[in-house]
Scaffold this active site. Structure first.
Site, short mmCIF file in Angstrom:
data_model
loop_
_atom_site.label_atom_id
_atom_site.label_comp_id
_atom_site.label_asym_id
_atom_site.label_seq_id
_atom_site.Cartn_x
_atom_site.Cartn_y
_atom_site.Cartn_z
N ALA A 51 -9.36 -2.79 0.32
CA ALA A 51 -8.40 -1.83 0.86
C ALA A 51 -7.86 -0.94 -0.26
O ALA A 51 -6.66 -0.82 -0.44
CB ALA A 51 -7.29 -2.51 1.65
N HIS A 52 -8.79 -0.34 -1.00
CA HIS A 52 -8.44 0.62 -2.04
C HIS A 52 -9.69 1.44 -2.39
O HIS A 52 -10.78 1.17 -1.90
CB HIS A 52 -7.91 -0.09 -3.30
CG HIS A 52 -8.89 -0.97 -3.98
ND1 HIS A 52 -8.99 -2.32 -3.69
CD2 HIS A 52 -9.82 -0.73 -4.92
CE1 HIS A 52 -9.93 -2.85 -4.43
NE2 HIS A 52 -10.47 -1.91 -5.19
N ALA A 53 -9.49 2.44 -3.23
CA ALA A 53 -10.59 3.25 -3.76
C ALA A 53 -10.39 3.40 -5.26
O ALA A 53 -9.31 3.10 -5.78
CB ALA A 53 -10.60 4.63 -3.09
N ARG A 98 -12.86 1.07 0.19
CA ARG A 98 -13.61 -0.13 0.49
C ARG A 98 -12.70 -1.20 1.07
O ARG A 98 -11.53 -1.30 0.73
CB ARG A 98 -14.36 -0.66 -0.73
CG ARG A 98 -13.58 -1.50 -1.73
CD ARG A 98 -12.86 -0.76 -2.84
NE ARG A 98 -13.45 0.47 -3.27
CZ ARG A 98 -14.36 0.57 -4.21
NH1 ARG A 98 -14.73 -0.49 -4.87
NH2 ARG A 98 -14.85 1.73 -4.54
#
Length: 135
Positions: A51-53, A98
């Site tokens: 839960a980040h990029a 992602r």
């Protein structure tokens, strides 16, 4: 960056009755030199990760044991990959949101990264990610 740049990469698999061997060479099998390796394990059932990029980081992700799902988004489209073999993985280019879930019992996710850890490279808020991607 576009989701089409993220792709499954098959790795060499040397089969032997005594056990198989697979290897990864940075700059050869994957399109970057490896600066860091980390892995996720003992993920509780029903949990998710990611839960980040990353703004600049290139990564290559492998299910070393067990399986899990990886969902990638470039801010316009989304695709889910099921990783369940240690002889292939997925190349993740920069600016991909992602999300990992559906971890099997005993799953181990190994990630090879193009740079050392840098908190400033992370985008942890999805709205901020969309804003940066769409300008």
């Amino acid at each position: 960056m576009s989701l089409s740049q993220c792709r499954i990469i098959n790795l060499p698999k040397i089969e032997d009755a005594r056990g198989n061997l697979t290897f990864v060479e940075g700059g050869n099998h994957i399109p970057f030199d490896i600066k860091r390796v980390y892995y996720l394990y003992d993920v509780p059932g029903g949990s998710d990760r990611g839960a980040h990029a990353h703004r600049n980081l290139h990564q290559f992700m492998i299910a070393m044991s067990g399986s899990f799902d990886l969902t990638l988004s470039d801010g316009y489209e989304e695709k889910t990959f099921h990783l369940n073999r240690s002889y292939f993985g997925i190349y993740i280019c920069p600016m991909m949101w992602r999300y990992l879930d559906n971890f099997s019992s005993g799953a181990v996710c190994m990630v090879m990264a193009s740079a050392f850890y840098d908190e400033g490279d992370y985008i942890r808020d999805h709205d901020q990610f969309i804003k940066e991607v769409r300008g």
